[in-house]
Design an enzyme around this catalytic site. Structure first.
Site, PDB file in Angstrom:
ATOM      1  N   ASP A 194      42.426  33.290  83.256  1.00 58.95           N
ATOM      2  CA  ASP A 194      43.838  34.037  82.803  1.00 58.95           C
ATOM      3  C   ASP A 194      45.108  33.691  82.951  1.00 58.95           C
ATOM      4  O   ASP A 194      46.071  34.011  83.175  1.00 58.95           O
ATOM      5  CB  ASP A 194      43.794  35.401  83.732  1.00 58.95           C
ATOM      6  CG  ASP A 194      42.744  36.243  83.787  1.00 58.95           C
ATOM      7  OD1 ASP A 194      41.931  36.382  82.558  1.00 58.95           O
ATOM      8  OD2 ASP A 194      42.268  36.958  84.476  1.00 58.95           O
TER       9      ASP A 194
ATOM     10  N   HIS B  66      43.048  40.934  78.307  1.00 64.50           N
ATOM     11  CA  HIS B  66      42.974  41.310  79.843  1.00 64.50           C
ATOM     12  C   HIS B  66      43.573  42.630  80.015  1.00 64.50           C
ATOM     13  O   HIS B  66      44.765  42.841  79.620  1.00 64.50           O
ATOM     14  CB  HIS B  66      43.504  40.108  80.443  1.00 64.50           C
ATOM     15  CG  HIS B  66      43.380  40.308  81.983  1.00 64.50           C
ATOM     16  ND1 HIS B  66      42.232  40.190  82.755  1.00 64.50           N
ATOM     17  CD2 HIS B  66      44.337  40.626  82.807  1.00 64.50           C
ATOM     18  CE1 HIS B  66      42.592  40.537  84.141  1.00 64.50           C
ATOM     19  NE2 HIS B  66      43.760  40.628  84.049  1.00 64.50           N
TER      20      HIS B  66
ATOM     21  N   ASN C 198      41.547  36.073  74.785  1.00 63.48           N
ATOM     22  CA  ASN C 198      40.950  36.774  75.594  1.00 63.48           C
ATOM     23  C   ASN C 198      41.984  38.192  75.631  1.00 63.48           C
ATOM     24  O   ASN C 198      43.011  37.902  75.576  1.00 63.48           O
ATOM     25  CB  ASN C 198      40.684  36.216  76.983  1.00 63.48           C
ATOM     26  CG  ASN C 198      40.310  37.276  77.928  1.00 63.48           C
ATOM     27  OD1 ASN C 198      39.086  37.850  77.557  1.00 63.48           O
ATOM     28  ND2 ASN C 198      40.839  37.297  79.265  1.00 63.48           N
TER      29      ASN C 198
ATOM     30  N   ALA D 111      46.826  50.065  74.406  1.00 61.17           N
ATOM     31  CA  ALA D 111      47.229  48.819  74.418  1.00 61.17           C
ATOM     32  C   ALA D 111      46.114  47.833  73.720  1.00 61.17           C
ATOM     33  O   ALA D 111      46.531  47.203  72.793  1.00 61.17           O
ATOM     34  CB  ALA D 111      47.777  48.296  75.894  1.00 61.17           C
TER      35      ALA D 111
ATOM     36  N   ARG E 224      22.968  26.697  84.424  1.00 58.33           N
ATOM     37  CA  ARG E 224      24.221  27.100  83.321  1.00 58.33           C
ATOM     38  C   ARG E 224      24.530  26.457  82.453  1.00 58.33           C
ATOM     39  O   ARG E 224      24.994  26.599  81.473  1.00 58.33           O
ATOM     40  CB  ARG E 224      25.621  27.341  84.592  1.00 58.33           C
ATOM     41  CG  ARG E 224      25.318  28.791  85.209  1.00 58.33           C
ATOM     42  CD  ARG E 224      25.733  29.958  84.386  1.00 58.33           C
ATOM     43  NE  ARG E 224      25.415  31.184  84.954  1.00 58.33           N
ATOM     44  CZ  ARG E 224      25.978  32.202  84.640  1.00 58.33           C
ATOM     45  NH1 ARG E 224      27.094  32.267  83.641  1.00 58.33           N
ATOM     46  NH2 ARG E 224      25.919  33.525  85.067  1.00 58.33           N
TER      47      ARG E 224
ATOM     48  N   ASN F   9      36.327  47.146  72.179  1.00 61.77           N
ATOM     49  CA  ASN F   9      37.404  46.392  71.618  1.00 61.77           C
ATOM     50  C   ASN F   9      36.837  45.471  70.184  1.00 61.77           C
ATOM     51  O   ASN F   9      37.549  45.625  69.160  1.00 61.77           O
ATOM     52  CB  ASN F   9      37.697  45.049  72.530  1.00 61.77           C
ATOM     53  CG  ASN F   9      38.832  45.524  73.325  1.00 61.77           C
ATOM     54  OD1 ASN F   9      40.103  46.052  73.139  1.00 61.77           O
ATOM     55  ND2 ASN F   9      38.668  45.540  74.726  1.00 61.77           N
TER      56      ASN F   9
END
Length: 208
Positions: A151, A110, A108, A180, A66, A14
């Site tokens: 998402d 997906h 993003n 796509a 993290r 991408n």
């Protein structure tokens, strides 16, 4: 000129689609200024270097916890003064501290038509496995803004792709990318770079 930072974990197909679209003029008023991966072996970093773009690895393994990793990633994005963050196969959950620092400035890609086959656990090949398992006739890809959910942010663009008899997850993944993902991700960046995208009442409005 919109400064774009691309976050990626793997091969960077991408990312390559974005770079090709910039080179061909399909994306205007934008440039990729930095590519960051959590994976030191990600081929995406090589793609960036080959294109003369700063390539960095910021991995959770480099930090004790993290939160320190998240702070380091946020600090670097701010240092690079990016205007738009593109998650192009970034397999690390983006924490609220980064989402809140870049409201409606993180997008993003997906590999399904959200809200189908998305959310926790739906990433990469898993998405296509579930699509085939369910037996749907149409899948596709979605570009959306990133919020603090998984998402769940406002949808910018979607493109449908037919599921064919005999598809394997790998074959379907390749078709969804080619038909796509590699088309709508550059298109979304171009729309944002040229001021064509706004969010109103949680929904994306695109100026024709």
């Amino acid at each position: 000129m919109l400064k774009v930072g691309v976050l990626v974990s793997g091969g960077g197909t991408n990312l390559q689609a974005i770079l090709d679209a910039i080179d061909s003029g399909k994306i205007t008023n934008a440039q990729v200024t930095v590519v960051i991966s959590n994976n030191p072996n990600a081929y995406a970093l090589q793609r960036a270097e080959d294109h003369g773009i700063k390539a960095l690895c910021i991995s959770p393994k480099q930090y004790e916890d993290r939160e320190d990793f998240h702070k380091a990633l946020l600090n670097r994005l701010q240092e690079e003064q990016v205007d738009l963050i593109v998650l192009a196969g970034f397999l690390v959950a983006v924490p609220p501290m980064i989402v809140e620092a870049y409201p409606y400035r993180i997008i993003n890609i997906h590999p399904s038509l959200i809200p189908s086959f998305c959310g926790v656990g739906y990433y990469g090949l898993h998405v296509h496995e579930k699509v085939l398992e369910r037996g749907v006739r149409v899948t596709g890809a979605t570009v959306h803004f990133v919020d603090t959910g998984t998402d769940t942010g406002p949808i910018i663009l979607q493109k449908a792709v037919k599921v064919k008899q005999g598809d394997t997850p790998q074959i379907l993944q390749k078709r969804v990318m080619e038909k796509a993902e590699w088309k709508i991700l550059p298109k979304a960046i171009n729309l944002i770079a040229n001021g064509k995208v706004t969010v109103k009442d949680g929904k994306v409005m695109i100026e024709e």
